[in-house]
Design a protein around this motif. Structure first.
Motif, PDB file in Angstrom:
ATOM      1  N   ASP A  26      53.470  36.591  38.668  1.00  0.00           N
ATOM      2  CA  ASP A  26      54.204  36.491  40.144  1.00  0.00           C
ATOM      3  C   ASP A  26      55.323  37.458  40.504  1.00  0.00           C
ATOM      4  OD1 ASP A  26      51.778  34.847  40.400  1.00  0.00           O
ATOM      5  OD2 ASP A  26      52.894  33.240  41.354  1.00  0.00           O
ATOM      6  N   VAL A  27      56.173  37.574  39.471  1.00  0.00           N
ATOM      7  CA  VAL A  27      57.356  38.392  39.790  1.00  0.00           C
ATOM      8  C   VAL A  27      56.815  39.977  40.059  1.00  0.00           C
ATOM      9  CG1 VAL A  27      57.602  39.068  37.422  1.00  0.00           C
ATOM     10  CG2 VAL A  27      59.481  39.039  38.716  1.00  0.00           C
ATOM     11  N   GLY A  28      55.624  40.281  39.663  1.00  0.00           N
ATOM     12  CA  GLY A  28      55.278  41.477  39.972  1.00  0.00           C
ATOM     13  C   GLY A  28      54.369  41.477  40.915  1.00  0.00           C
ATOM     14  N   SER A  29      53.368  40.765  41.230  1.00  0.00           N
ATOM     15  CA  SER A  29      52.282  41.007  42.302  1.00  0.00           C
ATOM     16  C   SER A  29      52.905  40.608  43.541  1.00  0.00           C
ATOM     17  CB  SER A  29      51.213  39.967  42.016  1.00  0.00           C
ATOM     18  OG  SER A  29      51.358  38.447  41.738  1.00  0.00           O
ATOM     19  N   LEU A  30      53.782  39.563  43.635  1.00  0.00           N
ATOM     20  CA  LEU A  30      54.279  39.300  44.982  1.00  0.00           C
ATOM     21  C   LEU A  30      55.362  40.347  45.340  1.00  0.00           C
ATOM     22  CD1 LEU A  30      55.291  35.342  44.625  1.00  0.00           C
ATOM     23  CD2 LEU A  30      53.251  36.373  45.761  1.00  0.00           C
ATOM     24  N   SER A  31      55.872  40.976  44.590  1.00  0.00           N
ATOM     25  CA  SER A  31      57.165  41.882  44.985  1.00  0.00           C
ATOM     26  C   SER A  31      56.224  43.057  45.355  1.00  0.00           C
ATOM     27  CB  SER A  31      58.014  42.086  43.758  1.00  0.00           C
ATOM     28  OG  SER A  31      57.338  42.448  42.726  1.00  0.00           O
ATOM     29  N   ILE A  32      55.484  43.696  44.610  1.00  0.00           N
ATOM     30  CA  ILE A  32      54.862  44.896  44.979  1.00  0.00           C
ATOM     31  C   ILE A  32      54.038  44.926  46.311  1.00  0.00           C
ATOM     32  CG2 ILE A  32      55.108  46.200  42.846  1.00  0.00           C
ATOM     33  CD1 ILE A  32      52.102  45.265  42.160  1.00  0.00           C
ATOM     34  N   GLY A  33      53.149  43.585  46.533  1.00  0.00           N
ATOM     35  CA  GLY A  33      52.405  43.191  47.757  1.00  0.00           C
ATOM     36  C   GLY A  33      53.219  43.316  48.758  1.00  0.00           C
ATOM     37  N   PHE A  74      54.357  25.240  49.595  1.00  0.00           N
ATOM     38  CA  PHE A  74      55.231  25.001  50.420  1.00  0.00           C
ATOM     39  C   PHE A  74      56.521  26.129  50.388  1.00  0.00           C
ATOM     40  CE2 PHE A  74      59.158  23.028  52.416  1.00  0.00           C
ATOM     41  CZ  PHE A  74      58.686  23.204  53.720  1.00  0.00           C
ATOM     42  N   TRP A  75      57.192  25.793  49.396  1.00  0.00           N
ATOM     43  CA  TRP A  75      58.378  26.470  49.242  1.00  0.00           C
ATOM     44  C   TRP A  75      58.049  27.983  48.799  1.00  0.00           C
ATOM     45  CZ3 TRP A  75      62.563  24.734  50.611  1.00  0.00           C
ATOM     46  CH2 TRP A  75      62.833  23.236  50.571  1.00  0.00           C
ATOM     47  N   LYS A  76      56.787  28.206  48.341  1.00  0.00           N
ATOM     48  CA  LYS A  76      56.633  29.886  47.923  1.00  0.00           C
ATOM     49  C   LYS A  76      56.659  30.588  49.454  1.00  0.00           C
ATOM     50  CE  LYS A  76      53.772  30.970  44.979  1.00  0.00           C
ATOM     51  NZ  LYS A  76      52.321  31.145  44.376  1.00  0.00           N
ATOM     52  N   TYR A  77      55.825  29.906  50.394  1.00  0.00           N
ATOM     53  CA  TYR A  77      55.472  30.378  51.698  1.00  0.00           C
ATOM     54  C   TYR A  77      56.663  30.307  52.435  1.00  0.00           C
ATOM     55  CZ  TYR A  77      50.496  30.655  50.793  1.00  0.00           C
ATOM     56  OH  TYR A  77      49.313  31.047  50.276  1.00  0.00           O
ATOM     57  N   PHE A  78      57.546  29.212  52.363  1.00  0.00           N
ATOM     58  CA  PHE A  78      58.802  29.337  53.253  1.00  0.00           C
ATOM     59  C   PHE A  78      59.765  30.436  52.937  1.00  0.00           C
ATOM     60  CE2 PHE A  78      63.184  27.940  53.280  1.00  0.00           C
ATOM     61  CZ  PHE A  78      63.431  27.485  54.559  1.00  0.00           C
ATOM     62  N   TRP A  79      60.107  30.722  51.611  1.00  0.00           N
ATOM     63  CA  TRP A  79      60.880  31.725  51.473  1.00  0.00           C
ATOM     64  C   TRP A  79      60.365  33.142  51.761  1.00  0.00           C
ATOM     65  CZ3 TRP A  79      65.813  30.484  51.236  1.00  0.00           C
ATOM     66  CH2 TRP A  79      66.063  29.332  50.714  1.00  0.00           C
ATOM     67  N   GLN A  80      59.101  33.299  51.573  1.00  0.00           N
ATOM     68  CA  GLN A  80      58.408  34.472  51.701  1.00  0.00           C
ATOM     69  C   GLN A  80      58.427  34.634  53.298  1.00  0.00           C
ATOM     70  OE1 GLN A  80      54.368  33.593  50.231  1.00  0.00           O
ATOM     71  NE2 GLN A  80      54.825  35.614  48.965  1.00  0.00           N
ATOM     72  N   ILE A 124      62.864  43.187  45.858  1.00  0.00           N
ATOM     73  CA  ILE A 124      63.780  42.195  44.818  1.00  0.00           C
ATOM     74  C   ILE A 124      63.644  40.989  45.374  1.00  0.00           C
ATOM     75  CG2 ILE A 124      66.110  41.736  44.064  1.00  0.00           C
ATOM     76  CD1 ILE A 124      66.801  45.018  44.392  1.00  0.00           C
ATOM     77  N   SER A 125      63.820  40.637  46.594  1.00  0.00           N
ATOM     78  CA  SER A 125      63.624  39.139  47.068  1.00  0.00           C
ATOM     79  C   SER A 125      62.215  38.318  46.605  1.00  0.00           C
ATOM     80  CB  SER A 125      63.947  39.000  48.631  1.00  0.00           C
ATOM     81  OG  SER A 125      63.137  39.812  49.374  1.00  0.00           O
ATOM     82  N   TYR A 126      61.357  39.279  46.840  1.00  0.00           N
ATOM     83  CA  TYR A 126      60.083  38.735  46.838  1.00  0.00           C
ATOM     84  C   TYR A 126      59.653  38.487  45.299  1.00  0.00           C
ATOM     85  CZ  TYR A 126      57.816  38.285  51.235  1.00  0.00           C
ATOM     86  OH  TYR A 126      57.740  37.999  52.378  1.00  0.00           O
ATOM     87  N   GLY A 127      60.290  39.486  44.461  1.00  0.00           N
ATOM     88  CA  GLY A 127      60.322  39.407  43.019  1.00  0.00           C
ATOM     89  C   GLY A 127      61.181  38.123  42.473  1.00  0.00           C
ATOM     90  N   THR A 128      62.007  37.859  43.073  1.00  0.00           N
ATOM     91  CA  THR A 128      62.855  36.607  42.904  1.00  0.00           C
ATOM     92  C   THR A 128      62.075  35.360  42.712  1.00  0.00           C
ATOM     93  OG1 THR A 128      64.982  37.763  43.600  1.00  0.00           O
ATOM     94  CG2 THR A 128      65.058  35.211  43.138  1.00  0.00           C
ATOM     95  N   ILE A 129      61.322  35.223  43.998  1.00  0.00           N
ATOM     96  CA  ILE A 129      60.331  34.280  44.349  1.00  0.00           C
ATOM     97  C   ILE A 129      59.398  34.179  43.174  1.00  0.00           C
ATOM     98  CG2 ILE A 129      58.650  33.197  45.908  1.00  0.00           C
ATOM     99  CD1 ILE A 129      60.019  34.602  48.135  1.00  0.00           C
TER     100      ILE A 129
END
Length: 361
Positions: free
Chosen positions: A268-275, A131-137, A106-111
């Motif tokens: 990205d809501v799908g790929s970042l979260s399931i990854g 920067f912000w993508k990697y920071f929150w990840q 859910i958190s990565y899906g939010t990003i």
């Protein structure tokens, strides 16, 4: 959730005992996720089209991608909904591993959602800044890893690393467990994101890897099988098979709409979260290196980008016609469906290699 209801039904009807069976619940989790994806897919596509939430194509990409402009994106919402619902329905919710995986999803899906929203709002393919993508990840991954480390510090193998093909060699990483786990979670999330460049290219390897991890979770949570295979027994690991089954089901359902030519993209809501979810599952199972093998397609895609950027900065020319590597083959004239299916075959082979490595001594 249904297990709690079953506890009351068993008192009157013993037939409901099969709800406790892990394989039954994993199978039902997969079927539920498939049904939810197929049911919500058409409605989501129509809704996204009405809101003009459409894919922005890279201006420097292959010319064949121009036709993809206007295809609805953020289809990952379908994946997240089906996974979360299926897991909550069929898993044992007192298991902490369930909540770790759902939190990362859910958190990565939010990003990813914010990233996709920026792309849609500004009509650009860039989205959220790196920067912000990697920071929150990074913040999310480190928080989860430290909590896991605190919970498992009194277990026999809190920082144990399983080496494929050499299962009897299990070094304790100590403090090095944290950077490795961080790399696996954040790296897998972004690797799946890089792979998601062609219709159906990313989702099938995700399904294949999830299937492999489901089998590993099942044997890791069984002390007899774990000892036989010389892998660390983990008390809560078995329930992750239900999570992996939900990923498989949601992926199959999403592929129905994402296969060539795609009706919707996961974004990205799908790929970042399931990854990220695959990464945290591998960490919880102490199978970080096995994920490296089974997810070899994601590794190749990521390495192609790193190689392209490094050589261009050092020598001023490109190693590939375009990166990630699937675009290289596109520009060489290979049809998109052929690239897609061949990558699927490679992914399946790598998952089988990974599973075989678990019995090598």
């Amino acid at each position: 959730m249904l297990i709690w209801l079953t506890e009351y039904l068993i008192q009157s009807f013993s037939i409901f005992k099969f709800f406790y069976c892990l394989t039954f619940r994993a199978g039902m989790s997969c079927l539920t996720a498939i049904f939810l994806s197929l049911w919500t897919g058409p409605y989501l596509i129509i809704w996204l089209k009405k809101l003009h939430i459409e894919q922005s194509v890279r201006t420097d990409g292959p010319e064949s991608h121009i036709r993809k402009h206007g295809t609805p994106t953020m289809g990952g919402l379908m994946i997240l909904f089906s996974i979360v619902t299926s897991v909550l329905m069929w898993s044992y919710l007192f298991n902490p591993y369930i909540w770790f995986t759902l939190f990362v999803l859910i958190s990565y899906g939010t990003i990813g959602f914010i990233d996709d929203y920026c792309k849609v709002a500004y009509k650009s393919s860039k989205g959220l800044t790196a920067f912000w993508k990697y920071f929150w990840q990074s913040l999310i991954a480190l928080a989860v890893i430290l909590i896991i480390f605190k919970i498992e510090k009194n277990t026999p193998s809190p920082t144990q690393l399983v080496i494929p093909f050499f299962n009897e060699v299990k070094p304790q990483l100590g403090v090095w467990y944290v950077p490795l786990a961080y790399f696996v979670i954040v790296g897998t999330s972004n690797a799946v994101n890089l792979t998601d460049g062609l219709d159906g290219l990313a989702i099938v390897p995700v399904v294949c890897v999830a299937f492999g991890l489901a089998l590993i979770a099942w044997v890791t949570g069984n002390i007899g099988f774990a000892n036989y295979l010389h892998i660390p027994y983990t008390q809560f690991a078995g329930e992750l098979a239900v999570v992996c089954a939900a990923i498989i089901g949601s992926g199959i359902g999403f592929l129905w709409f994402n296969t060539y030519p795609a009706q919707i993209f996961m974004g990205d809501v799908g790929s970042l979260s399931i990854g990220g979810m695959l990464g945290i599952i591998a960490v919880l199972l102490h199978q970080e290196l096995l994920l490296f093998i089974m997810g070899g397609v994601f590794v190749i895609e990521t390495l192609s980008v790193i190689l392209q950027v490094s050589i261009f900065k050092l020598r001023g020319h490109r190693f590939f016609l375009m990166s990630p590597i699937h675009h290289h083959y596109e520009l060489k004239g290979c049809p998109e469906p052929r690239i897609m299916v061949r990558f699927w075959i490679i992914s399946l082979m790598l998952v089988l290699v990974g599973l075989v490595s678990m019995r090598m001594r």
